[in-house]
Design a protein around this motif. Structure first.
Motif, PDB file in Angstrom:
ATOM      1  N   THR A  90       0.859  -1.265   0.066  1.00 24.65           N
ATOM      2  CA  THR A  90       0.107   0.169   0.437  1.00 24.65           C
ATOM      3  C   THR A  90       1.101   0.988   0.672  1.00 24.65           C
ATOM      4  O   THR A  90       1.906   1.537   0.973  1.00 24.65           O
ATOM      5  N   LEU A  91       0.425   1.563  -0.544  1.00 24.18           N
ATOM      6  CA  LEU A  91       1.770   3.603  -1.185  1.00 24.18           C
ATOM      7  C   LEU A  91       0.730   4.563  -1.172  1.00 24.18           C
ATOM      8  O   LEU A  91      -0.676   4.653  -1.245  1.00 24.18           O
ATOM      9  N   ARG A  92       1.384   5.739  -0.485  1.00 25.06           N
ATOM     10  CA  ARG A  92       0.118   6.838  -0.638  1.00 25.06           C
ATOM     11  C   ARG A  92       1.045   7.440  -1.442  1.00 25.06           C
ATOM     12  O   ARG A  92       1.974   8.194  -1.579  1.00 25.06           O
ATOM     13  N   VAL A  93       0.180   8.262  -2.494  1.00 28.17           N
ATOM     14  CA  VAL A  93      -0.056   8.941  -3.742  1.00 28.17           C
ATOM     15  C   VAL A  93      -0.361  10.243  -3.916  1.00 28.17           C
ATOM     16  O   VAL A  93      -1.454   9.928  -3.708  1.00 28.17           O
ATOM     17  N   LEU A  94       0.616  11.063  -3.690  1.00 26.80           N
ATOM     18  CA  LEU A  94      -0.677  12.511  -3.837  1.00 26.80           C
ATOM     19  C   LEU A  94      -0.905  12.875  -5.138  1.00 26.80           C
ATOM     20  O   LEU A  94      -1.147  12.189  -6.463  1.00 26.80           O
ATOM     21  N   CYS A  95      -1.922  13.384  -4.590  1.00 26.02           N
ATOM     22  CA  CYS A  95      -3.670  13.583  -6.840  1.00 26.02           C
ATOM     23  C   CYS A  95      -2.576  14.327  -6.856  1.00 26.02           C
ATOM     24  O   CYS A  95      -2.175  15.927  -6.664  1.00 26.02           O
ATOM     25  N   THR A 101      -3.830  15.956  -1.845  1.00 28.29           N
ATOM     26  CA  THR A 101      -4.347  15.483  -1.296  1.00 28.29           C
ATOM     27  C   THR A 101      -3.602  14.139  -1.277  1.00 28.29           C
ATOM     28  O   THR A 101      -3.266  13.842  -2.343  1.00 28.29           O
ATOM     29  N   TYR A 102      -3.899  13.302  -0.314  1.00 29.58           N
ATOM     30  CA  TYR A 102      -2.634  11.990  -0.649  1.00 29.58           C
ATOM     31  C   TYR A 102      -4.026  10.705  -0.573  1.00 29.58           C
ATOM     32  O   TYR A 102      -5.086  10.769   0.217  1.00 29.58           O
ATOM     33  N   ALA A 103      -3.411   9.560  -1.478  1.00 31.00           N
ATOM     34  CA  ALA A 103      -4.517   8.268  -1.364  1.00 31.00           C
ATOM     35  C   ALA A 103      -3.925   7.475  -1.781  1.00 31.00           C
ATOM     36  O   ALA A 103      -2.763   7.447  -1.545  1.00 31.00           O
ATOM     37  N   LYS A 104      -4.545   6.453  -0.846  1.00 27.61           N
ATOM     38  CA  LYS A 104      -3.721   5.162  -1.092  1.00 27.61           C
ATOM     39  C   LYS A 104      -4.094   4.324  -1.996  1.00 27.61           C
ATOM     40  O   LYS A 104      -4.837   4.223  -2.846  1.00 27.61           O
ATOM     41  N   VAL A 105      -2.809   4.137  -2.086  1.00 26.40           N
ATOM     42  CA  VAL A 105      -3.434   2.182  -3.802  1.00 26.40           C
ATOM     43  C   VAL A 105      -1.972   1.113  -3.574  1.00 26.40           C
ATOM     44  O   VAL A 105      -1.073   1.726  -2.656  1.00 26.40           O
ATOM     45  N   GLU A 106      -3.049   0.361  -3.658  1.00 30.78           N
ATOM     46  CA  GLU A 106      -2.897  -0.339  -4.000  1.00 30.78           C
ATOM     47  C   GLU A 106      -2.108  -1.304  -4.753  1.00 30.78           C
ATOM     48  O   GLU A 106      -2.595  -1.567  -6.211  1.00 30.78           O
TER      49      GLU A 106
END
Length: 179
Positions: A90-95, A101-106
């Motif tokens: 699971t990574l935190r990616v900057l939108c 905003t950061y989104a969690k991406v698997e």
């Protein structure tokens, strides 16, 4: 009486740059600790060394890591990590839309592939008369050229280590970079 020796599972993967098949095992607690200590130092050199040591140990010391392209080592490490910790990370990616905003991406690490364009070549035409043949940057080329503070000057040094040959198209002469 000696302690029992635990067997770890072994897996097989194909090295992207050479299509060579190698065996590997997941990293163990001692190797994970090595990586955590390297990450705590915050120094790129220590992290790079930790990854190199883990890949070397988990591939049974069969590879010459100093000769492998950096992307091969990264790929091998991801495969080792996927078997040791879990296949999904699971990574935190900057939108990109708002930059805040950061989104969690698997990400499924087993589905990561090294992509090579069909038109890819290692030749760079510098002029109508001269060109260079390049090789991929290795872990050694980064370690030798100051990975801690990568500057334009250091990056040029890394690029210089990647020159394999210089050729003259008119005279059809080829010169090795080491010469």
């Amino acid at each position: 009486m000696a302690l029992p020796k635990l067997n770890t599972p072994t897996y097989e993967l194909e090295i992207p740059s050479t299509d060579e098949k190698i065996k590997y095992r997941p990293f163990l607690v001692k190797e994970e600790k090595l990586l955590l200590i390297a990450m705590e130092s915050g120094k790129n050199k220590d992290i790079l060394r930790g990854v190199q040591d883990i890949v070397d140990a988990c591939t049974f010391n069969k590879l010459k890591l100093g000769d492998l392209p950096m992307f091969d080592i990264e790929y091998i490490f991801l495969q080792i990590r996927s078997k040791a910790v879990g296949e999904v990370s699971t990574l935190r990616v900057l939108c990109k839309d708002d930059g805040e905003t950061y989104a969690k991406v698997e990400v499924d690490l087993t589905k990561i592939e090294v992509q090579v364009d069909d038109a890819h070549t290692n030749k760079i035409e510098l002029s109508d008369v001269m060109g260079v043949i390049m090789k991929y940057p290795t872990i050694a080329s980064f370690a030798e050229n100051g990975i801690e503070d990568m500057t334009p000057s250091n990056m040029i040094d890394v690029i210089v280590t990647c020159i394999s040959q210089i050729y003259d198209k008119k005279g059809e002469e080829v010169f090795d970079a080491k010469d």
